[in-house]
Design a protein around this motif. Structure first.
Motif, PDB file in Angstrom:
ATOM      1  N   VAL A 198       0.960  -1.196   0.117  1.00  0.00           N
ATOM      2  CA  VAL A 198       0.120  -0.181  -0.140  1.00  0.00           C
ATOM      3  C   VAL A 198       0.934   1.563  -0.013  1.00  0.00           C
ATOM      4  N   PHE A 199       1.590   1.347   1.201  1.00  0.00           N
ATOM      5  CA  PHE A 199       2.603   2.545   1.162  1.00  0.00           C
ATOM      6  C   PHE A 199       3.489   2.368   2.410  1.00  0.00           C
ATOM      7  N   ASN A 200       3.960   3.460   3.207  1.00  0.00           N
ATOM      8  CA  ASN A 200       4.704   3.050   4.300  1.00  0.00           C
ATOM      9  C   ASN A 200       4.126   4.311   5.541  1.00  0.00           C
ATOM     10  N   GLU A 249      -5.242   4.781   9.711  1.00  0.00           N
ATOM     11  CA  GLU A 249      -5.929   5.919   9.768  1.00  0.00           C
ATOM     12  C   GLU A 249      -5.328   6.682   8.448  1.00  0.00           C
ATOM     13  N   ASN A 250      -4.137   6.321   7.942  1.00  0.00           N
ATOM     14  CA  ASN A 250      -3.784   7.079   6.608  1.00  0.00           C
ATOM     15  C   ASN A 250      -4.233   6.505   5.349  1.00  0.00           C
ATOM     16  N   PHE A 251      -4.527   5.258   5.249  1.00  0.00           N
ATOM     17  CA  PHE A 251      -4.912   4.555   4.137  1.00  0.00           C
ATOM     18  C   PHE A 251      -6.280   3.930   4.054  1.00  0.00           C
ATOM     19  N   GLU A 267     -12.123   3.083   2.224  1.00  0.00           N
ATOM     20  CA  GLU A 267     -12.127   1.656   1.803  1.00  0.00           C
ATOM     21  C   GLU A 267     -11.868   0.633   2.860  1.00  0.00           C
ATOM     22  N   ARG A 325      10.884  -1.952   7.394  1.00  0.00           N
ATOM     23  CA  ARG A 325      11.510  -1.914   5.880  1.00  0.00           C
ATOM     24  C   ARG A 325      12.825  -2.552   5.725  1.00  0.00           C
TER      25      ARG A 325
END
Lengths: 315, 115
Positions: free
Chosen positions: B24-26, B41-43, B47, B57
């Motif tokens: 998704v992201f980081n 919270e962020n992504f 959805e 990482r």
């Protein structure tokens, strides 16, 4: 940039960029490319964070509960976009041993600028509507271009951001539409807000290039960080929004505005570009107040960040 | 001011039990729990998801650019159905024009080869 002076590594990098390859954070890149990206992405990040503040002022004063929930969601999205972009910038800044603390520090000292529109006042609910409809509308025109950016992590962040901006624009359209269909007082409120925001909206895309592109722009186009000029983007904005604004019976505060029937180019009155420079150098109507609020909040949150950092991790 | 230290966590989400986890992201966090909370919270303000992974990482190992480039260049159509597309037309042809009995010589019932 004289291409003959490139080393093999630089030439190969440019060849990758030319064939539409996307660059990842760990790939070799010219220092100049890294600098241009950090400059752009850090500015975008703090603009999202500062951009939450003008609308935040309307969270406690939104006219209905539904509107309050929607504008709260939008403000939260903007801060979320700031989080994504700060991560992208941080990964690029790692070789310089810098991180988000440096980005915030640069914002507070004025070294890092944020978008002109977020220095402006939002005295009425119609201003919140105009921000969603036209400021976010303008932002999506710029960000839509940047989706093709050669730096993959930025393009990936923008995909998420642009998707949410779709909601923001309709949220703004809905506020403006309700006011346009409302009482004479509400219509007047909307017209006043448009009058206030029009010059700022034109400034948003930056000064027109005429025939002279700046060194930064030339480099960014060469690196495929951007593909269009300020003026091309502004023209797109006119094409997309002028007729819509007129269709709500609003007057655009520029009697000279017209589209050339042959070239399709929009002719318009230039905003005061000296005022633009003043504004982005933190001398806009609300620059000091909003930077002050951001800086105070940052200092007050220091103990929380300290507590949740790895220094306090159990084990 | 002393610098505060956080780790980068890569976020992977699964949208359906039959789908793989997708990157998704980081996020920046000091513990996996914090990374999970921030990822939500962020992504996932809109959805949904059926499962969420966060991975530090530095635990992820990836190919360098040269290797990725090498992999990208190799053509492997002989491993795919890509090279067999002509079969559809052949089958249509033989449905309409079956091979005659004479065409079927080339082997005998007992398997011995006819010269």
């Amino acid at each position: 940039m004289v291409e003959e002076q490139f080393t093999d590594q630089e030439a190969y990098f440019l060849e990758r960029v030319d064939r539409g390859d996307r660059i990842e954070a760990e790939d070799w890149m010219p220092e100049d490319y890294r600098q241009q990206l950090v400059r752009l992405i850090a500015m975008h990040a703090v603009s999202e964070i500062m951009g939450a503040l003008p609308e935040k002022e309307w969270v406690p004063r939104a006219p209905t509960l539904y509107r309050r929930l929607a504008i709260t969601a939008k403000v939260q999205d903007e801060v979320g976009h700031g989080q994504l972009l700060i991560r992208v910038a941080e990964d690029l800044m790692r070789p310089w041993d810098k991180n988000r603390e440096d980005i915030m520090e640069d914002l507070f000292t004025g070294r890092l600028k944020y978008h002109n529109v977020f220095h402006m006042a939002t005295p009425t609910w119609a201003d919140a509507g105009i921000i969603g409809w036209l400021v976010d509308g303008a932002a999506v025109i710029t960000q839509g271009m940047s989706l093709s950016c050669s730096y993959a992590p930025y393009a990936r962040a923008l995909q998420r951001i642009v998707e949410e901006e779709g909601f923001h624009i309709q949220h703004g359209e809905s506020i403006c539409m309700a006011l346009a269909e409302g009482t004479p007082m509400q219509r007047a409120m909307l017209q006043d807000a448009l009058n206030r925001w029009w010059p700022a909206l034109l400034m948003f895309f930056g000064p027109p290039e005429k025939s002279q592109l700046s060194t930064h722009q030339l480099r960014n186009i060469r690196y495929r960080i951007r593909s269009k000029t300020n003026e091309e983007l502004r023209q797109r904005f006119f094409t997309k929004y002028v007729h819509r604004i007129w269709s709500l019976g609003l007057t655009i505060p520029d009697p000279t505005l017209r589209q050339d029937p042959v070239t399709k180019e929009w002719i318009y009155q230039q905003p005061d570009w000296n005022e633009f420079r003043e504004i982005v150098n933190n001398h806009g109507p609300r620059s000091e107040a909003r930077l002050g609020l951001r800086s105070t909040t940052y200092q007050e949150g220091e103990w929380v960040r300290r507590l949740i950092s790895t220094a306090h991790r159990a084990g | 001011m002393e610098r505060l230290d956080f780790d980068v966590y890569e976020v992977f989400a699964q949208s359906d039990p039959l789908k793989p986890h997708v990157h998704v992201f980081n996020v920046l966090a000091s513990t996996p729990d914090m990374a999970l909370a921030l990822a939500e919270e962020n992504f996932f303000r809109r959805e949904g998801f059926v499962n969420l992974w966060v991975v530090r990482r530095d635990a992820i190992h990836q190919l360098g650019y040269q290797d990725r480039e090498g992999f990208r260049k190799s053509e492997k159509t002989y491993r795919t159905t890509e090279d067999y597309k002509y079969l559809r037309d052949k089958w249509r042809h033989y449905r309409e024009h079956p091979m005659s009995a004479e065409d079927r010589t080339g082997g005998t019932r007992d398997g011995s080869v006819v010269d």
